[in-house]
Design an enzyme around this catalytic site. Structure first.
Site, PDB file in Angstrom:
ATOM      1  N   ASP A  32       8.426   8.290  -4.660  1.00  0.00           N
ATOM      2  CA  ASP A  32       8.063   8.851  -5.953  1.00  0.00           C
ATOM      3  C   ASP A  32       8.437  10.305  -6.200  1.00  0.00           C
ATOM      4  O   ASP A  32       8.979  10.639  -7.235  1.00  0.00           O
ATOM      5  CB  ASP A  32       6.554   8.694  -6.160  1.00  0.00           C
ATOM      6  CG  ASP A  32       6.085   7.263  -5.917  1.00  0.00           C
ATOM      7  OD1 ASP A  32       6.907   6.410  -5.554  1.00  0.00           O
ATOM      8  OD2 ASP A  32       4.892   7.005  -6.095  1.00  0.00           O
TER       9      ASP A  32
ATOM     10  N   GLU B  20      -1.052   5.684   5.398  1.00  0.00           N
ATOM     11  CA  GLU B  20       0.029   5.477   4.428  1.00  0.00           C
ATOM     12  C   GLU B  20       1.303   6.199   4.885  1.00  0.00           C
ATOM     13  O   GLU B  20       2.402   5.679   4.770  1.00  0.00           O
ATOM     14  CB  GLU B  20      -0.430   6.005   3.058  1.00  0.00           C
ATOM     15  CG  GLU B  20       0.544   5.721   1.922  1.00  0.00           C
ATOM     16  CD  GLU B  20       0.003   6.179   0.566  1.00  0.00           C
ATOM     17  OE1 GLU B  20      -1.053   6.852   0.533  1.00  0.00           O
ATOM     18  OE2 GLU B  20       0.649   5.852  -0.448  1.00  0.00           O
TER      19      GLU B  20
HETATM   20  C1  GLC Z   1       3.156   4.918  -3.561  1.00  0.00           C
HETATM   21  C2  GLC Z   1       4.514   4.839  -2.876  1.00  0.00           C
HETATM   22  C3  GLC Z   1       5.212   3.556  -3.282  1.00  0.00           C
HETATM   23  C4  GLC Z   1       4.326   2.365  -2.944  1.00  0.00           C
HETATM   24  C5  GLC Z   1       2.924   2.532  -3.556  1.00  0.00           C
HETATM   25  C6  GLC Z   1       1.956   1.493  -3.059  1.00  0.00           C
HETATM   26  O1  GLC Z   1       3.293   4.988  -4.938  1.00  0.00           O
HETATM   27  O2  GLC Z   1       5.284   5.949  -3.200  1.00  0.00           O
HETATM   28  O3  GLC Z   1       6.432   3.432  -2.629  1.00  0.00           O
HETATM   29  O4  GLC Z   1       4.899   1.196  -3.389  1.00  0.00           O
HETATM   30  O5  GLC Z   1       2.400   3.783  -3.218  1.00  0.00           O
HETATM   31  O6  GLC Z   1       1.849   1.554  -1.662  1.00  0.00           O
END
Ligand code: GLC
Length: 425
Positions: free
Chosen positions: A167, A396
């Protein structure tokens, strides 16, 4: 809850996927991301595959239940209401059934489908499920190669930072600076109630990305117009390489299922993308994203620079250059693979995609290095990934200098990578 200090076992990783299972789809994380996310599900299915093949296929099928008529597979499917996330369905205003966002995400699903098919323990089940999924996969890839490549240049257009799945890369700074924010959504954000602000994107970022959503809404979510008219249009190196790899996998799948017409169509896409990749190579040999509006390559080198290996799209000389680059990066950090070049001016080891290591990227990068004969690098990335989860849990993302776990906890795709990469072995 699994976190630093609690040893991760296959059983606890499986249990986490089960706990995040909402019936046919898996939420990336129960608090921060309470819906189905596109590329998360493609990795999650690889995790389920290790202990429940049928459930793995279901994950993909549920994802494709959100596919639009034009072939697009949205980045979020809001199967049922949940609190705790912004922007929800009202902010997207796509009016699709089921409710979805209006942009896509890196197309990993075909690669997952091929793996589920090729390595199936129950061959009959796999053939049946793959046959049904194939036309949907083809339609999605066709959408990338046609709607998102209106000039058939071989480079597909990404219209939103969230579409890249990475992102807030520094790659998006210049293209986003050209977007004039028309709304202030800082009071609407919900992510900061779950995660430290220093580990998340800024309010300015949110205002700009939601301005893009407003623009697309004003275009009535018309795919062709979005690809040509949105104020943010880039070729994301990540999507480009993941799509190319997925096309190769789709080609194998279509051929194995006897669909020669589909295989021929996919073959054309592969040829076009293979030829186009050189346009993303900077004079220093690194691969970068391209701003399609200004025709400028990104000033940053990110971990996607290694994905041409995953896409099997470069020669051995270019692969050696990437191995050298990897060694240079690893002289600067302890854990592979930082998401942004550790020497880059805005490298930030704790903020989202500006420095932290992510297991899904590690998995794809290691796959690429292994395929080109760099077994030592591939093992190093796997060993680092194992140590990260061992010491910090199924987080994460991770600080590549200290190994500290960041962002959300109990993350589904981290559990899935532990299972499919056998990181507890
Ligand atoms: C964040 C990450 C994206 C992922 C999402 C859910 O937005 O940047 O890549 O798909 O989280 O985990």
């Amino acid at each position: 809850m699994t976190g630093g200090g609690t040893p991760i076992t296959r059983e606890s990783a499986e249990q986490m996927l089960r706990a995040n299972d909402r019936g046919g789809y898996t939420v990336p994380n129960a608090n921060v991301y309470p819906f189905q996310w596109n590329w998360d599900s493609a990795f999650v299915a690889l995790g389920f595959r290790t202990f429940d093949e049928a459930r793995a296929w279901t994950e993909l099928e549920t994802l494709f239940s959100g596919q639009w008529d034009d072939g697009m597979v949205p980045h979020i499917i809001f199967h049922r209401p949940a609190d705790g996330y912004y922007p929800g369905p009202d902010a997207w205003g796509t009016n699709h059934t089921p409710l979805t966002s209006g942009i896509s995400q890196p197309p990993v699903a075909a690669s997952t489908a091929l793996k589920l098919f090729r390595e199936a323990r129950d061959g009959q089940l796999a053939r049946r499920r793959a046959q049904k999924l194939l036309p949907k996969l083809i339609a999605w890839h066709r959408w990338w190669h046609e709607t998102r490549d209106p000039d058939r240049s071989g480079l597909v257009t990404c219209v939103h930072p969230w579409e890249s799945g990475r992102d807030n890369l520094p790659d998006w700074d210049a293209p986003l600076a050209a977007v004039t924010p028309v709304i202030d959504v800082s009071a609407l954000r919900k992510d900061l109630t779950h995660v430290n602000a220093a580990e998340r994107p800024t309010n300015d970022f949110y205002n700009r990305v939601m301005t893009l959503v407003e623009q697309a809404r004003a275009l009535g979510w018309d795919g062709a117009r979005i690809a040509r008219d949105l104020d943010f249009r880039v070729c994301d190196l990540g999507i480009q390489c993941i799509l190319l790899r997925a096309d190769r996998d789709l080609h194998v799948l279509a051929s194995a299922l006897g669909d020669d017409r589909a295989a021929t169509e996919v073959g054309h896409w592969i040829a076009r993308s293979d030829a186009a990749l050189a346009r993303l190579r900077a004079p220093d040999g690194s691969f970068r994203s391209l701003d399609l509006r200004t025709r400028k390559l990104s000033p940053a080198v990110t971990s996607a620079t290694f994905l041409p290996l995953y896409a099997r799209a470069i020669d051995n000389e270019a692969a050696s250059a990437l191995a050298n680059l990897f060694d240079r990066w690893m002289a600067r950090v302890r854990f592979a693979v930082p998401s942004t070049d550790p020497d880059f001016v805005s490298f930030d080891p704790q903020r989202y995609w500006r420095g932290p290591a992510w297991l899904v990227m590690n998995f794809m990068i290691a796959d690429g290095f292994a395929a080109y004969g760099f077994a030592e690098i591939a093992s190093r990335i796997r060993a680092d990934s194992a140590e990260l989860v061992r010491t910090s849990g199924l987080r994460e993302y991770f600080d590549p200098r200290s190994g500290v776990g960041l962002g959300g906890r109990d993350f589904s795709w981290s559990a899935a990578i532990v299972l499919c990469w056998d990181l507890t072995a």
